[in-house]
Scaffold this active site. Structure first.
Site, short mmCIF file in Angstrom:
data_model
loop_
_atom_site.label_atom_id
_atom_site.label_comp_id
_atom_site.label_asym_id
_atom_site.label_seq_id
_atom_site.Cartn_x
_atom_site.Cartn_y
_atom_site.Cartn_z
N SER A 1 74.52 36.62 77.84
CA SER A 1 73.73 36.37 76.62
C SER A 1 72.68 37.45 76.45
O SER A 1 72.54 38.34 77.30
CB SER A 1 73.06 34.99 76.71
OG SER A 1 72.16 34.98 77.80
N TYR B 1 55.88 34.78 87.21
CA TYR B 1 56.72 35.72 86.44
C TYR B 1 56.08 37.11 86.48
O TYR B 1 56.75 38.11 86.74
CB TYR B 1 56.87 35.22 85.00
CG TYR B 1 57.79 36.07 84.14
CD1 TYR B 1 59.18 36.03 84.32
CD2 TYR B 1 57.29 36.90 83.15
CE1 TYR B 1 60.02 36.80 83.53
CE2 TYR B 1 58.13 37.67 82.35
CZ TYR B 1 59.50 37.61 82.55
OH TYR B 1 60.33 38.38 81.76
N1 LIG Z 1 63.38 38.00 75.87
C1 LIG Z 1 62.23 38.58 76.13
O1 LIG Z 1 61.27 38.52 75.34
C2 LIG Z 1 62.04 39.33 77.43
C3 LIG Z 1 60.83 40.00 77.61
C4 LIG Z 1 60.63 40.71 78.78
C5 LIG Z 1 61.63 40.77 79.74
N2 LIG Z 1 62.79 40.11 79.54
C6 LIG Z 1 63.80 40.20 80.60
O2 LIG Z 1 65.05 40.54 80.05
C7 LIG Z 1 66.09 40.07 80.91
C8 LIG Z 1 67.15 39.37 80.09
O3 LIG Z 1 66.61 38.21 79.51
P1 LIG Z 1 66.98 37.70 78.04
O4 LIG Z 1 65.74 37.70 77.27
O5 LIG Z 1 68.17 38.42 77.53
O6 LIG Z 1 67.30 36.16 78.35
P2 LIG Z 1 68.66 35.36 78.43
O7 LIG Z 1 68.30 34.03 78.97
O8 LIG Z 1 69.40 35.44 77.14
O9 LIG Z 1 69.50 36.18 79.51
C9 LIG Z 1 69.30 36.09 80.90
C10 LIG Z 1 70.67 35.97 81.55
O10 LIG Z 1 70.46 35.95 82.97
C11 LIG Z 1 71.35 34.96 83.50
N3 LIG Z 1 70.86 34.48 84.78
C12 LIG Z 1 69.79 33.69 85.03
N4 LIG Z 1 69.71 33.40 86.33
C13 LIG Z 1 70.75 34.04 86.93
C14 LIG Z 1 71.21 34.14 88.27
N5 LIG Z 1 70.59 33.48 89.26
N6 LIG Z 1 72.29 34.88 88.53
C15 LIG Z 1 72.95 35.53 87.51
N7 LIG Z 1 72.58 35.47 86.23
C16 LIG Z 1 71.49 34.74 85.95
C17 LIG Z 1 71.33 33.85 82.45
O11 LIG Z 1 72.43 32.97 82.59
C18 LIG Z 1 71.35 34.64 81.16
O12 LIG Z 1 72.67 34.89 80.70
C19 LIG Z 1 65.40 39.19 81.96
O13 LIG Z 1 65.24 39.92 83.16
C20 LIG Z 1 64.04 38.90 81.33
O14 LIG Z 1 63.04 38.64 82.28
C21 LIG Z 1 63.03 39.40 78.41
#
Ligand SMILES: NC(=O)c1ccc[n+]([C@@H]2O[C@H](COP(=O)([O-])OP(=O)(O)OC[C@H]3O[C@@H](n4cnc5c(N)ncnc54)[C@H](O)[C@@H]3O)[C@@H](O)[C@H]2O)c1
Length: 261
Positions: free
Chosen positions: A25, A164
């Site tokens: 995702s 976090y």
């Molecule tokens: N969305 C934001 O605003 C934002 C901001 C800063 C950083 N991030 C970082 O971006 C990255 C992606 O997040 P996103 O926003 O796309 O969220 P998201 O929830 O859409 O994607 C995260 C994915 O990681 C997978 N995941 C979670 N735990 C897992 C595990 N133990 N093993 C394997 N897969 C696992 C989830 O199933 C999911 O598909 C993350 O590292 C998040 O911390 C996101």
């Protein structure tokens, strides 16, 4: 501008092999698709089987090979199995994007040990397992690109997000530490630090128009980020155009941390 209308930088990754974690995702899926559009073959993993299958189908529809595997990044055994399967299927690996991650919204004083372990294990230990598993191949090849997804929260604190913050700060420093340790190799290790991006992780917050507006007022570019914004930065750092960029974090946040410094 939609993805179709964006100028394609096209074949920067023709027949390169990229591992993208958390690809079911959000940012991970979009990153995997952008790599596929630019010619890479993919090895993707996640804990979500349905989302992973959708990403794999989209990659294959673009004419690229895709290995997909259920992997919990907290499991050294599963991480190493994916790296091994990637080498068996494609013969090599060139790029690792450590994207899998989780959030945390609990005031520090009420943080349970289990929650601390969950956040640190997914956001830090998983990154450690993956980087360590790919580096022998990258060192043998004297070529590799590692891009770790951190956050603006690696350098600014958020209320109720202390662990976090801790995990993303650790991920930022792991990136720098590995960059120093691979001195002398043609291996680049960098991080992308997203700001506020609309994905499953932030849907509860940013799906609420009032909360989204609160953030937009604090973002100089006056919009919430899209997974495409982050994926474009990841691909740049994974490309040979960025071969002299090493051990750094590229914040992709519409200028949000400028208002926090
Ligand atoms: N969305 C934001 O605003 C934002 C901001 C800063 C950083 N991030 C970082 O971006 C990255 C992606 O997040 P996103 O926003 O796309 O969220 P998201 O929830 O859409 O994607 C995260 C994915 O990681 C997978 N995941 C979670 N735990 C897992 C595990 N133990 N093993 C394997 N897969 C696992 C989830 O199933 C999911 O598909 C993350 O590292 C998040 O911390 C996101």
């Amino acid at each position: 501008m939609t993805q179709e209308e964006k100028p394609c930088r096209c074949h920067r990754f023709e027949d390169k092999v990229a591992i993208v974690t958390g690809a079911a995702s959000g940012i991970g899926r979009e990153t995997a698709l952008q790599f596929a559009r630019e010619g890479a073959h993919l090895a993707i993993c996640d804990v979500s089987a349905d989302g992973l299958a959708e990403t794999r189908q989209a990659i294959e529809a673009l004419g690229r090979a895709c290995l997909s595997m259920l992997v919990d990044v907290r499991s050294q055994e599963q991480v190493e199995a994916l790296v091994q399967a990637t080498l068996e299927r494609f013969g090599t690996l060139d790029i690792l994007v450590n994207n899998a991650g989780t959030g945390q919204f609990v005031p520090f004083a009420f943080m349970e040990n289990e929650e601390y372990d969950r956040v640190m294990d997914i956001n830090v230990r998983g990154m450690f397992f993956f980087c360590r598993a790919v580096l022998p191949t990258m060192m043998d090849n004297d070529y590799g690109k590692i891009v770790n997804i951190t956050s603006i929260m690696s350098v600014v604190a958020g209320q109720g997000q202390s662990i976090y913050n801790t995990s993303k700060g650790a991920a930022k420093m792991m990136t720098q530490g590995i960059a120093v340790d691979v001195s002398g190799y043609h291996i680049n290790v960098n991080a992308v630090g997203p700001g506020m991006v609309l994905t499953g992780l932030t849907q509860n917050m940013l799906g609420d128009p009032d909360q989204a507006e609160w953030f937009i007022e604090r973002i100089p570019q006056r919009r919430i980020g899209l997974p495409e914004d982050i994926a474009a930065a990841v691909l740049f750092l994974a490309s040979d155009e960025a071969s002299y960029i090493h051990g750094t974090t590229l914040f992709v946040d519409g200028g949000m941390i400028c208002t926090r410094g």
